[in-house]
Design an enzyme around this catalytic site. Sequence first.
Site, PDB file in Angstrom:
ATOM      1  N   ASP A  63      -8.406  -3.447   2.725  1.00  0.00           N
ATOM      2  CA  ASP A  63      -7.252  -4.404   2.236  1.00  0.00           C
ATOM      3  C   ASP A  63      -7.659  -5.683   2.641  1.00  0.00           C
ATOM      4  O   ASP A  63      -6.968  -6.517   2.302  1.00  0.00           O
ATOM      5  CB  ASP A  63      -6.175  -3.746   2.838  1.00  0.00           C
ATOM      6  CG  ASP A  63      -5.529  -2.310   2.240  1.00  0.00           C
ATOM      7  OD1 ASP A  63      -5.904  -2.203   0.961  1.00  0.00           O
ATOM      8  OD2 ASP A  63      -5.171  -1.623   3.029  1.00  0.00           O
TER       9      ASP A  63
ATOM     10  N   ASP B 256       0.768  -1.087   0.162  1.00  0.00           N
ATOM     11  CA  ASP B 256       0.227  -0.042   0.024  1.00  0.00           C
ATOM     12  C   ASP B 256       0.942   1.130   0.000  1.00  0.00           C
ATOM     13  O   ASP B 256       2.235   1.313   0.446  1.00  0.00           O
ATOM     14  CB  ASP B 256      -0.779   0.007   1.313  1.00  0.00           C
ATOM     15  CG  ASP B 256      -1.990   0.740   1.192  1.00  0.00           C
ATOM     16  OD1 ASP B 256      -2.675   0.795   0.320  1.00  0.00           O
ATOM     17  OD2 ASP B 256      -2.430   1.213   2.177  1.00  0.00           O
TER      18      ASP B 256
ATOM     19  N   ASP C  39      -3.495  -1.467   5.206  1.00  0.00           N
ATOM     20  CA  ASP C  39      -3.925  -0.853   6.725  1.00  0.00           C
ATOM     21  C   ASP C  39      -5.334  -0.694   6.901  1.00  0.00           C
ATOM     22  O   ASP C  39      -6.005  -0.544   7.952  1.00  0.00           O
ATOM     23  CB  ASP C  39      -3.137   0.318   7.244  1.00  0.00           C
ATOM     24  CG  ASP C  39      -3.368   1.381   5.986  1.00  0.00           C
ATOM     25  OD1 ASP C  39      -4.033   1.056   4.929  1.00  0.00           O
ATOM     26  OD2 ASP C  39      -2.731   2.453   5.931  1.00  0.00           O
TER      27      ASP C  39
END
Length: 844
Positions: free
Chosen positions: A586, A280, A582
């Site tokens: 996700d 990410d 996070d």
Amino acid sequence: MILAVCALVSLIVGIATEGWPKGAHDGLGIVASIFLVVFVTATSDYKQSLQFKDLDKEKKKITVQVTRNGYRQKISIFDLLPGDIVHLAIGDQVPTDGLFVSGYSLLVNESSLSGESEPVNVTAENPFLSSGTKVQDGSCKMLVTTVGMRTQWGKLMATLSEGGDDETPLQVKLNGVATIIGKIGLFFAVVTFAVLVQGLINRKMIERSHWSWSGDDALEMLEYFAIAVTIVVVAVPEGLPLAVTLSLAFAMKKMMNDKALVRHLAACETMGSATTICSDKTGTLTTNHMTVVKACICGKVKEVSNSVTSSVFCSDFSDSVVRMLTKSIFTNTGGEIVTSKDEKIEILGTPTEAALLDFGLFLGGDFHAERQASKLVKVEPFNSVKKRMGVVLWRPEGGFQAHCKGASEIILSACNKVLDSNGEVTPLDETSINILEDTIEQFASEALRTLCLAYKDIGTDFSAENPIPFEGYTLIGIVGIKDPVRPGVKESVAICRSAGITVRMVTGDNINTAKAIARECGILTDDGITIEGPEFRVKSEEELHELIPKIQVMARSSPMDKHTLVKQLRSTFEEVVAVTGDGTNDAPALHEADIGLAMGISGTEVAKESADVIILDDNFSTIVTVAKWGRSVYVNIQKFVQFQLTVNVVALIVNFSSACLTGSAPLTAVQLLWVNMIMDTLGALALATEPPNDDLMKRSPVGRKGNFISNAMWRNILAQSVYQFVVIWYLQTSGKTVFNLDGPDSDLILNTLIFNSFVFCQVFNEISSRDMEKINVFKGILENIIFVVVLSFTALFQIIIIEFLGTFANTHPLTWQQWAVSVLLGFLGMPVAAAVKMIPVGSR
């Protein structure tokens, strides 16, 4: 268990024939050995379970935002009490049972309690919140009613307990190896026993005493049986699973110090064979400490910095523009500005919200005055699908007003008017739109995250049940938020590259921002491809097959795009994929990946629940450390297997061949048990706890298909086995003449010599096993205290066994020359191991 029976029979027969205490020596020796082995194994298992308890405590350390004594503060979920007001937002886990006090569009996923996958809408009419459920959308304040084991979740959890019981893939692989070796050992044991008994019967036939059997004969038969059983004990490498567990537990403890919390043991070793990391951007590659550095208001681009005062910044706009901007920032937010106990102003909320609120304060706005001036009627919180947040206010002068903020291109497409510097509303024409789009691109190419703020007056006919309209807005301004790249990320990406791990960036951000940051991190190279989620979604299977290996950055991606990418990489390309994330969005990708890495600070509870490893400091460099430890675990276990297979092969062949050829086994049951102890438990301790070195990150990953026992290992095992076998066979056949042994004790002394040389061969082989490829095996040996202690203990105990425990272990004290020869023969195994390492065998 078989040995225990053996010991019992040995005691009975021994005492019956030779009386106490002489007849009991053999049996007691076996009993002592069994105790020692069991004690050491049990101790290491117990230590391991203690570690799991510690990890479990760490896992459950969650802090929540609570209003208590009139102050909003962060406290641990363990300190919650009935009567506290807890603030919950998207992705949070409800920490206790409680009642809904106030909030907006609250959807709660109660599947963990009820099994129902449909989220439940919690309102003042349906106010019950249960602990363990997860907030899927919206936000609220909740009054805590029950805590701990009295909650619904507590009652459920009382019936379950978490522990690290699941076997890791490597353990499964090794259990298979252990079973095969065990079967081979069993076969050899049966044959050895048959040969020895056959020898005894033949001898009695020659002496013509085969009809008269005495207690001594029974004892001899028993000794043969003990040897056969011990061959099985030595052959079954019960140390393999122990080595894996030890190595993983050691790695877990050390990784905890390196800011990585491993939730599933298997993740430790899987991470070692990872070939791809899908990371990410926000919070992982960047610091997630956001600040507004540029703003485009009324068509004018302005810098925001400490050197610029708010009066200078606002000098080009009328007061009405600044008022509308601060109103939009302060009312349309999921964050809050509070005053802490020591009169300090604190901004709470996501980093993006905090950056905007800080900007609002910079403009001279008053958060609480704005919030009190107008009444909130409806809130649609930000989520990753809509990429926007909206609120509807009831204005004191009458009429509703909607405010909206979110991803620039999405908000801009909903605007048809704009505020000019006098506060007048003017229509947006083609030229203005192009200028604004260029500004957004300009911001993005400077690696800024852009957000648009807009509002719309919607008359008086609006009810809170209706969705907020999303067209015909008036643009207030565009802000550029800087999220600086974390220090050390560039170096970590370079390390990954040299280790053969591909790093890909998957982000919901604008493509230009993504590119700029990917370049800064060293993820995007000249031949790499950047693609946007919507474009990726419509590709066919064939196109994906061609595209995916080249994709380095995916921007504007939805959670499902990330999931698809991970799935394709795993199934079609057979990569071992690690995913970092996070947010709640996700979770599907974290779950799909081989290793899910969740962020400890910015990660939501849902993300952490789906992850295998939690990165406690949210730093990408920690992920590289996890990979390094993972590889270390894999290599350590390979070293141990190499060491152990050598001992197995030699002990089996020596006892088997000498039993067949001479009718007696040189290594007795007690001696074999001691060897088993050295190689299984102590060997596992010494070799499985080697810390990782930097060279580990210079080789390519093992991947899914790698063989566990590599060519280099086979080469080393064969060479050592041949050397040790030759030494022992030479001693057995020519030992008496070389050492001038004669007299009644000559056989015992020779067997002691063989046993001693065999043990020292293992001690030096253990040092040689520290590195399977390199010749210098002493590098860093003193840094590994456990290794040094285990080796010293082994040598010390060997001296005690031979010099003082002769009656139990069937040994005879040796002269210093005989000791010197034993140690020298062991030591000579090292040059042999070093010479063999020069033979190239390929990597697999």
